[in-house]
Motif scaffolding. Structure first.
Motif, PDB file in Angstrom:
ATOM      1  N   PRO A 138       0.838  -1.205   0.000  1.00  0.00           N
ATOM      2  CA  PRO A 138       0.000   0.000   0.000  1.00  0.00           C
ATOM      3  C   PRO A 138       0.871   1.252   0.000  1.00  0.00           C
ATOM      4  N   SER A 139       0.419   2.294  -0.713  1.00  0.00           N
ATOM      5  CA  SER A 139       1.285   3.458  -0.910  1.00  0.00           C
ATOM      6  C   SER A 139       1.547   4.212   0.398  1.00  0.00           C
ATOM      7  N   PHE A 140       0.567   4.222   1.330  1.00  0.00           N
ATOM      8  CA  PHE A 140       0.809   4.976   2.569  1.00  0.00           C
ATOM      9  C   PHE A 140       1.912   4.321   3.390  1.00  0.00           C
ATOM     10  N   SER A 172       6.937  11.148  -4.894  1.00  0.00           N
ATOM     11  CA  SER A 172       6.778  10.629  -6.258  1.00  0.00           C
ATOM     12  C   SER A 172       7.006   9.128  -6.305  1.00  0.00           C
ATOM     13  N   ILE A 173       8.036   8.685  -5.556  1.00  0.00           N
ATOM     14  CA  ILE A 173       8.313   7.254  -5.537  1.00  0.00           C
ATOM     15  C   ILE A 173       7.157   6.513  -4.883  1.00  0.00           C
ATOM     16  N   ALA A 174       6.678   7.038  -3.767  1.00  0.00           N
ATOM     17  CA  ALA A 174       5.590   6.375  -3.055  1.00  0.00           C
ATOM     18  C   ALA A 174       4.355   6.274  -3.944  1.00  0.00           C
ATOM     19  N   LEU A 175       4.109   7.318  -4.703  1.00  0.00           N
ATOM     20  CA  LEU A 175       2.931   7.334  -5.572  1.00  0.00           C
ATOM     21  C   LEU A 175       3.149   6.444  -6.802  1.00  0.00           C
ATOM     22  N   PHE A 237      -4.104   8.336 -10.054  1.00  0.00           N
ATOM     23  CA  PHE A 237      -3.147   9.143  -9.295  1.00  0.00           C
ATOM     24  C   PHE A 237      -3.827  10.274  -8.544  1.00  0.00           C
ATOM     25  N   VAL A 238      -4.900  10.825  -9.096  1.00  0.00           N
ATOM     26  CA  VAL A 238      -5.564  11.940  -8.446  1.00  0.00           C
ATOM     27  C   VAL A 238      -6.048  11.513  -7.066  1.00  0.00           C
ATOM     28  N   VAL A 242      -4.288  12.022  -2.637  1.00  0.00           N
ATOM     29  CA  VAL A 242      -4.913  12.317  -1.341  1.00  0.00           C
ATOM     30  C   VAL A 242      -4.126  11.653  -0.225  1.00  0.00           C
ATOM     31  N   VAL A 243      -3.834  10.351  -0.428  1.00  0.00           N
ATOM     32  CA  VAL A 243      -3.125   9.587   0.599  1.00  0.00           C
ATOM     33  C   VAL A 243      -1.700  10.109   0.764  1.00  0.00           C
ATOM     34  N   ILE A 244      -1.009  10.276  -0.377  1.00  0.00           N
ATOM     35  CA  ILE A 244       0.398  10.656  -0.316  1.00  0.00           C
ATOM     36  C   ILE A 244       0.570  12.031   0.341  1.00  0.00           C
ATOM     37  N   GLU A 245      -0.311  12.964  -0.007  1.00  0.00           N
ATOM     38  CA  GLU A 245      -0.178  14.299   0.581  1.00  0.00           C
ATOM     39  C   GLU A 245      -0.406  14.256   2.080  1.00  0.00           C
ATOM     40  N   SER A 246      -1.277  13.384   2.551  1.00  0.00           N
ATOM     41  CA  SER A 246      -1.486  13.257   3.991  1.00  0.00           C
ATOM     42  C   SER A 246      -0.248  12.691   4.658  1.00  0.00           C
ATOM     43  N   VAL A 247       0.315  11.613   4.077  1.00  0.00           N
ATOM     44  CA  VAL A 247       1.465  10.954   4.690  1.00  0.00           C
ATOM     45  C   VAL A 247       2.650  11.911   4.752  1.00  0.00           C
ATOM     46  N   PHE A 248       2.883  12.650   3.675  1.00  0.00           N
ATOM     47  CA  PHE A 248       4.057  13.521   3.625  1.00  0.00           C
ATOM     48  C   PHE A 248       3.738  14.947   4.074  1.00  0.00           C
ATOM     49  N   SER A 249       2.507  15.148   4.581  1.00  0.00           N
ATOM     50  CA  SER A 249       2.076  16.485   5.025  1.00  0.00           C
ATOM     51  C   SER A 249       2.360  17.534   3.958  1.00  0.00           C
ATOM     52  N   ARG A 250       2.060  17.212   2.727  1.00  0.00           N
ATOM     53  CA  ARG A 250       2.245  18.168   1.654  1.00  0.00           C
ATOM     54  C   ARG A 250       0.993  18.992   1.471  1.00  0.00           C
TER      55      ARG A 250
END
Lengths: 306, 535
Positions: A138-140, A172-175, A237-238, A242-250
């Motif tokens: 999972p990406s998170f 980017s890698i995580a996504l 990706f859209v 959502v998930v990636i920005e939460s994990v990386f606090s972006r």
């Protein structure tokens, strides 16, 4: 031309669905629009007037369409700014993330597939296993893992909230890793199929190096399904953002979406839905335009000359 | 003088499959050698072993494998590359798939020049145009910028040959270079190869067709099951074949004197197979058929008649409208104007239900049964399907299927096999059994033997003739192969650009052609030098 028409149809469908959703939400429409913010009765009256809520439904619909066509996405009462302003502030960051993810997925998959196609088992096997594992992660979780190793332990990359290229690498890698793994499976299969074709034997019989055969002849044919999948991936990706920005606090649209949904900020949610639809449609139009460039047989024939 | 190719005891295996079993041969500079054999004989693998491309999973062994004076046993890839293209050129069968479909033919030829640095980079484009001229491609500037699918079959094959000779190799290997081509184009390509030969290039031709080979090669190697069963100068092999297999190959070619005899081997020389009497009854009649697709008129005013027990041959090159005519006869396509009358009933005048009944009267056999069968159906189900449609009770179907298979010379052992598990000849027999199942008056055969080796082709042609004698069935026999059409037909239509240019009795058409086009077709047929052939 037909493709453009169908793209417009998709967008129109998305607009209509968001309009209908507004009217199907239980409770007053005004409450749905203002969400959890508190407003004065004057503003309530203003909303009723802006959205023509005192007029028949078809007039409301036409008014909604008209405002969208003029680029007016409405006002976010929670954020206290116009929806377009809120989007503008966040879109750049998300766009960079999408681009980073797609670039990583494409470059990664091409490199891995080209390096492992038609190779002995000891090269191919581990690559295939790694791909299956990558798709399953999972990406998170991957995001947290990357942060732990490369930010907290090794300090190679900033942990949170950084802008610029350095801050973009890990997200980017995580996504992009899971899609990269999937694309590379598809691409390797495609390459191995193409490498059996007679024109590959002709190319090799010409004295070409294996690398030249792969890159100049085989890759172009094998990459078609990858291009198709990339169009679909951008849509995925859209939501992945959502998930990636939460994990990386972006900062970004994903972040904004989460907030908008939890605060029941309807105008903002509706606008994000429309933006996602727009991105999806544009990317797929681009993909369609790319096919004939890759395969001349798909170009409209200027009459076969004999 | 050292030979270009000197092979002793060459042996190629693919796992358990022993494709080439200890063959030896030499090719001297300027010599023209042919390997002749049927599919699976190992001839293509032999050719590819000479450039180190025997294929994935192959094990190549030899006591001697000298290519252009280099010991090519365990040659590293980099050394092979210096031989490929530069010393040995290689031409494959079908240029549509043997040239990269995503690149212009000019780019493909240029690539061969750049790879070997044959000419300075700046001169590559000019040299490409020169090569196009060498292989007889008109308007080279235009053609260089086109893709393979934009060229005709003949121009494509010329472009492919140009790419193979770009670096001026001493030996040109051509693997079935004319098999996918029409007969007039085939003649041109053979002429081109003969020109290369005259210019000093040695040739190695791979073919299943002795006639094609005999026009260009001066030495023939006959291959079967991975070994050479016979070899010698072309003339000697054709005129005085010593091995039974060579004799069988030669007998299987439908040549003029073989008409009215069986083609497949029989004890004690040729067996007469007289054409059955043609009945008086007209079973199929087409009047003034016209069918257009956009601006192209595929079938232009075609009329024909077929009597019971008669075979009507339709010859023509690709794009002449043969297959569209067949589809109109079968009512798979509706004519823009004109009528088709099957056994006294006109397709367009009856309703859908009656049309379904009428379909039993006219059946079809295609070139490639593999693609006309459901790959998941076993043989018994393929043959039983038309029986079910015809209302044969379930309990009787199995017995009928076995009887039908017996009629086409297949044993009940194949009942449970699937199409992929059958040989090409067996598949075509199953297709014929399926066509026979509803007891039709007419069978339309669209290139029924074009995908088969010559000996299998002979068996299938004999089978069709036997069935006609036995059942009084009528055939519409479509083929681009004039020898085959001559062998099976009573009357012949010659088609060109959708029109019938000439029609009449088979002997008249083949021995006294009136139309220029028919004459040019007949002139282009490659003939066995030694035997008197259709001319």
């Amino acid at each position: 031309m037909r493709r453009v028409a169908s793209a417009v149809l998709v967008l129109w469908g998305a607009v209509t669905v968001t309009f209908l959703a507004l009217h199907l939400i239980p409770g007053s429409i005004v409450d749905a629009i203002i969400g959890q913010s508190r407003v004065t009765p004057e503003i309530r009256a203003q909303i009723i007037q802006d959205y023509s809520l005192d007029k028949p439904l078809w007039q409301q619909y036409l008014g909604y369409l008209g405002r969208l066509l003029h680029g007016d996405l409405g006002h976010s009462y929670n954020q206290g700014v116009a929806v377009s302003t809120a989007l503008e502030q966040q879109a750049g960051s998300t766009f960079a993330l999408l681009l980073g993810g797609v670039a990583f997925a494409l470059v990664g998959s091409v490199v891995v597939a080209v390096a492992t196609a038609n190779r002995p088992r000891w090269i191919r096997g581990p690559a295939a296993t790694a791909e299956v594992v990558s798709v399953a992660v999972p990406s998170f979780w991957l995001g947290i893992l990357l942060l732990t190793v490369f930010s907290f332990r090794l300090h190679w990359f900033p942990a949170i909230g950084a802008n610029g290229f350095n801050g973009l690498v890990l997200p980017s890698i995580a996504l992009g890793l899971a899609p990269a793994a999937m694309l590379s499976q598809v691409l390797r299969q495609g390459l191995e199929r193409v490498l059996e074709e007679p024109f590959i034997i002709t190319a090799r019989a010409r004295g070409l190096r294996s690398a030249a055969v792969l890159l100049r002849h085989a890759l172009r044919h094998a990459v078609l399904p990858v291009v198709t999948l990339t169009g679909w991936l951008v849509g995925a990706f859209v939501s992945g953002a959502v998930v990636i920005e939460s994990v990386f606090s972006r900062q970004g649209l994903g972040h904004l979406t989460v907030g908008a949904i939890s605060q029941r900020d309807f105008p903002l949610v509706a606008a994000i839905v429309l933006i996602s639809a727009l991105v999806y449609v544009v990317v797929n139009l681009a993909v369609d335009a790319l096919y004939p460039l890759l395969d001349p047989r798909l170009r409209k024939a200027p009459e076969v000359v004999r | 003088m050292t030979a270009l190719v000197d092979v002793a005891n060459l042996d190629v295996r693919f796992g358990a499959v022993h494709a080439v079993r200890g063959i030896s041969f030499r090719i001297e500079a300027g010599q023209s050698v042919a390997i002749v054999g049927e599919s699976g004989s190992g001839k293509s693998v032999t050719a590819r072993s000479l450039i180190g491309l025997a294929g994935r999973g192959s094990t190549v062994r030899a006591d001697r494998l000298d290519i252009d004076g280099t010991d090519a046993r365990r040659l590293p890839e980099g050394r092979w590359r210096r031989l490929r293209g530069r010393r040995v050129g290689f031409v494959l069968q079908d240029a549509l798939v043997s040239l990269d479909p995503a690149r212009t033919v000019g780019a493909e030829i240029g690539e061969a020049l750049r790879t070997h640095g044959t000419v300075p980079r700046a001169e590559v484009d000019a040299k490409v145009l020169d090569l196009f001229r060498d292989v007889g491609v008109p308007q080279p500037e235009l053609r260089a910028g086109q893709y393979p699918h934009q060229l005709s079959g003949g121009l494509r094959q010329r472009a492919l040959i140009a790419s193979a000779i770009a670096a001026d190799p001493a030996l040109l290997i051509a693997d079935e270079p004319t098999t996918a081509l029409d007969v007039t184009v085939q003649a041109q390509i053979l002429q081109l190869l003969a020109h290369r030969r005259a210019a000093g290039t040695a040739l190695l031709l791979i073919s299943h067709d002795l006639a094609v080979v005999s026009t260009v090669a001066d030495y023939v190697l006959v291959m079967k099951d991975g070994v050479f069963v016979e070899q010698g100068p072309t003339r000697q092999v054709l005129e005085d074949p010593s091995h039974p297999y060579t004799r069988q190959l030669l007998a299987a070619v439908p040549v003029a004197h073989a008409r009215g005899t069986r083609l497949s081997p029989a004890v004690g020389g040729p067996v007469a197979q007289p054409r059955p009497e043609t009945g008086p009854e007209i079973v199929l009649e087409a009047k003034n058929l016209i069918k257009a697709y956009g601006v192209i008129t595929a079938v232009d005013d075609v009329s024909l008649q077929l009597r019971s027990g008669e075979t009507l041959g339709i010859v023509g090159e690709s794009g002449s409208g043969k297959t569209t005519t067949a589809r109109l006869l079968l009512d798979l396509e509706t004519a823009d104007s004109g009528t088709v009358d099957v056994d006294g009933t006109i397709w367009s005048e009856i309703d859908a239900k009656s049309q379904r009944l009428l379909r039993r009267r006219i059946q079809v056999v295609y070139q490639d049964p593999l693609s006309s069968f459901d790959p998941r159906y076993p043989v018994h189900r393929i043959v039983a399907e038309p029986l079910a449609v015809a209302g044969v009770p379930r309990a009787e179907r199995r017995a009928r299927v076995v009887a039908l298979l017996d009629q086409v010379g297949l044993s009940a052992q194949v009942l449970d096999r699937r199409p992929a598990q059958l040989s090409g000849g067996q598949r075509q027999r199953v297709a014929i059994a399926r066509a026979l199942a509803p007891e039709p008056r007419v069978i339309v055969c669209d290139e029924p033997v074009s995908a088969l080796d010559v000996s299998i082709q002979a068996q299938v042609l004999d089978l069709l003739a036997d069935l006609q004698a036995e059942l009084g069935i009528s055939y519409v026999f479509i083929s681009h192969h004039l020898g085959v059409v001559y062998h099976v037909s009573d009357r012949v239509l010659v088609m060109k650009d959708g029109k019938v240019v000439e029609s009449g009795d088979v002997e008249q058409i083949f021995h006294d052609p009136r139309h220029e086009y028919t004459k040019s077709l007949l002139a282009a047929v490659p003939t066995l030098k030694s035997t008197e052939v259709i001319r």
